[in-house]
Design a protein around this motif. Structure first.
Motif, PDB file in Angstrom:
ATOM      1  N   UNK A  46       0.924  -1.140  -0.148  1.00  0.00           N
ATOM      2  CA  UNK A  46       0.126   0.165  -0.128  1.00  0.00           C
ATOM      3  C   UNK A  46       1.031   1.380  -0.071  1.00  0.00           C
ATOM      4  N   UNK A  47       0.322   2.315  -0.933  1.00  0.00           N
ATOM      5  CA  UNK A  47       1.169   3.538  -0.925  1.00  0.00           C
ATOM      6  C   UNK A  47       2.373   3.591  -2.012  1.00  0.00           C
ATOM      7  N   UNK A  48       2.779   2.164  -2.296  1.00  0.00           N
ATOM      8  CA  UNK A  48       3.831   1.984  -3.052  1.00  0.00           C
ATOM      9  C   UNK A  48       3.181   1.484  -4.450  1.00  0.00           C
ATOM     10  N   UNK A  49       2.920   0.158  -4.515  1.00  0.00           N
ATOM     11  CA  UNK A  49       2.281  -0.349  -5.890  1.00  0.00           C
ATOM     12  C   UNK A  49       1.004   0.401  -6.162  1.00  0.00           C
ATOM     13  N   UNK A  50       0.139   0.726  -5.236  1.00  0.00           N
ATOM     14  CA  UNK A  50      -1.166   1.491  -5.472  1.00  0.00           C
ATOM     15  C   UNK A  50      -1.107   2.654  -4.597  1.00  0.00           C
ATOM     16  N   UNK A  51      -1.222   3.793  -5.269  1.00  0.00           N
ATOM     17  CA  UNK A  51      -1.607   5.026  -4.147  1.00  0.00           C
ATOM     18  C   UNK A  51      -3.073   5.475  -4.755  1.00  0.00           C
ATOM     19  N   UNK A  52      -3.478   6.501  -3.972  1.00  0.00           N
ATOM     20  CA  UNK A  52      -4.804   7.241  -4.278  1.00  0.00           C
ATOM     21  C   UNK A  52      -4.399   8.651  -4.543  1.00  0.00           C
ATOM     22  N   UNK A  53      -4.804   9.133  -5.527  1.00  0.00           N
ATOM     23  CA  UNK A  53      -4.300  10.388  -5.897  1.00  0.00           C
ATOM     24  C   UNK A  53      -5.666  11.446  -6.162  1.00  0.00           C
ATOM     25  N   UNK A  54      -5.412  12.505  -6.327  1.00  0.00           N
ATOM     26  CA  UNK A  54      -6.700  13.613  -6.267  1.00  0.00           C
ATOM     27  C   UNK A  54      -6.731  13.803  -7.942  1.00  0.00           C
ATOM     28  N   UNK A  55      -7.849  14.021  -8.321  1.00  0.00           N
ATOM     29  CA  UNK A  55      -8.173  14.442  -9.696  1.00  0.00           C
ATOM     30  C   UNK A  55      -9.370  15.522  -9.799  1.00  0.00           C
ATOM     31  N   UNK A  56      -9.265  16.530 -10.342  1.00  0.00           N
ATOM     32  CA  UNK A  56     -10.129  17.635 -10.621  1.00  0.00           C
ATOM     33  C   UNK A  56     -11.604  16.976 -11.250  1.00  0.00           C
ATOM     34  N   UNK A  57     -12.523  17.030 -10.588  1.00  0.00           N
ATOM     35  CA  UNK A  57     -13.826  16.954 -11.145  1.00  0.00           C
ATOM     36  C   UNK A  57     -14.377  18.176 -11.960  1.00  0.00           C
ATOM     37  N   UNK A  58     -14.220  17.823 -13.335  1.00  0.00           N
ATOM     38  CA  UNK A  58     -14.330  18.753 -14.188  1.00  0.00           C
ATOM     39  C   UNK A  58     -16.006  19.415 -14.416  1.00  0.00           C
ATOM     40  N   UNK A  59     -16.590  18.231 -14.035  1.00  0.00           N
ATOM     41  CA  UNK A  59     -18.088  18.304 -14.242  1.00  0.00           C
ATOM     42  C   UNK A  59     -18.732  19.330 -13.110  1.00  0.00           C
ATOM     43  N   UNK A  60     -18.294  19.323 -11.919  1.00  0.00           N
ATOM     44  CA  UNK A  60     -18.992  20.258 -10.859  1.00  0.00           C
ATOM     45  C   UNK A  60     -18.000  21.346 -10.546  1.00  0.00           C
ATOM     46  N   UNK A  61     -16.598  21.067 -10.926  1.00  0.00           N
ATOM     47  CA  UNK A  61     -15.685  22.346 -10.505  1.00  0.00           C
ATOM     48  C   UNK A  61     -15.527  22.610  -9.168  1.00  0.00           C
ATOM     49  N   UNK A  62     -15.914  21.726  -8.349  1.00  0.00           N
ATOM     50  CA  UNK A  62     -15.647  22.151  -7.035  1.00  0.00           C
ATOM     51  C   UNK A  62     -15.317  20.864  -6.093  1.00  0.00           C
ATOM     52  N   UNK A  63     -15.411  19.580  -6.616  1.00  0.00           N
ATOM     53  CA  UNK A  63     -15.206  18.603  -5.867  1.00  0.00           C
ATOM     54  C   UNK A  63     -13.805  17.778  -6.634  1.00  0.00           C
ATOM     55  N   UNK A  64     -13.162  17.006  -6.021  1.00  0.00           N
ATOM     56  CA  UNK A  64     -12.182  16.140  -6.415  1.00  0.00           C
ATOM     57  C   UNK A  64     -12.506  14.538  -6.651  1.00  0.00           C
ATOM     58  N   UNK A  65     -11.895  13.944  -7.665  1.00  0.00           N
ATOM     59  CA  UNK A  65     -11.831  12.354  -7.418  1.00  0.00           C
ATOM     60  C   UNK A  65     -10.830  11.957  -6.777  1.00  0.00           C
TER      61      UNK A  65
END
Length: 264
Positions: free
Chosen positions: A161-180
């Motif tokens: 965990x945190x090596x082979x798979x990490x969790x990243x933030x991605x901008x939600x273009x649809x709402x413009x307010x949230x992140x994936x």
């Protein structure tokens, strides 16, 4: 009596012919099956597929020593060379045994313990984290994390965990307010154990393991990563070879004392 003898002769001929045809069909099917396994996943320490098929004697010891019944022996009709070990992560993944009993049990080197070991103080120490059974791939179309639904099942299941798979933030273009919050696989660390595929919550797994050669491919000799040590050395050697001439291959003393250098 003559008619009966002749009938037996013809029956015997047709039986022999039928057996020959059947044998040819069975052998042809075996040859085709022996070659049609591009997506098969092998146990930890498996050498290259072509060499693996030559060394594996189909003894089944790796399957016998697997404590989780992860490994299976291929049977006719599975489109995998008959008698060779493989596993299907969605059914039973590799649970990353630290003592790697399957590789240790292999008598021929088809599963090479050197590939899953480190040298510590001159001694070989098994390291399951060096296994490269395959590489996890994400289908972003079906992964619900990419829809905006919070899910980290694969991330939590990953033994690295945190090596082979990490969790990243991605901008939600649809709402413009949230992140994936989306998972990302890193090939330098992924062992191909398939625990992420096993844990995936979608009906058809949105993350699945395939052979590394199929996923990573090959960029070609002209595309090199200059920041990697081996490829950096290759780049230096290539640059040197471009400027080599018959004279540059000799030492200054050799070419200065050859002939009339001033008139060259």
């Amino acid at each position: 009596m003559k008619n009966l003898t002749r009938r037996k002769l013809f029956v015997s001929i047709f039986q022999s012919l039928g057996l020959s045809i059947l044998g040819g069909l069975v052998w042809g099917a075996y040859i085709n099956e022996a070659r049609s396994a591009p997506l098969v996943l092998r146990p930890p320490g498996a050498i290259k597929e072509k060499d693996f098929l030559k060394k594996c004697i189909r003894c089944g010891l790796c399957v016998e020593y697997c404590p989780y019944d992860t490994l299976k022996l291929a049977v006719p009709g599975s489109n995998i060379p008959v008698g060779t070990p493989y596993f299907q992560p969605r059914k039973v993944p590799c649970y990353m045994c630290t003592d790697i009993p399957c590789a240790v049990a292999c008598p021929t080197g088809a599963l090479d313990t050197d590939k899953v070991s480190d040298q510590v103080n001159g001694k070989k120490v098994l390291n399951i984290n060096k296994a490269r059974m395959g590489l996890a791939v994400l289908n972003t179309e079906s992964c619900i994390a990419y829809w905006g639904i919070q899910c980290d099942a694969c991330y939590r299941a990953c033994p690295l965990i945190d090596k082979a798979i990490t969790i990243n933030y991605m901008r939600n273009e649809r709402t413009g307010k949230h992140a994936y919050l989306v998972p990302t696989v890193h090939s330098d660390y992924c062992t191909g154990c398939g625990l992420c595929e096993y844990a995936c919550v979608t009906v058809e797994p949105s993350i699945y393991v395939l052979p590394r050669g199929v996923i990573k491919g090959k960029a070609g000799q002209h595309y090199l990563k200059g920041w990697e040590k081996e490829q950096k050395l290759q780049m230096i050697q290539e640059k040197r070879s471009r400027f080599e001439t018959p004279r540059s291959q000799k030492s200054p003393l050799e070419y200065l004392n050859e002939g009339d250098v001033l008139n060259d």
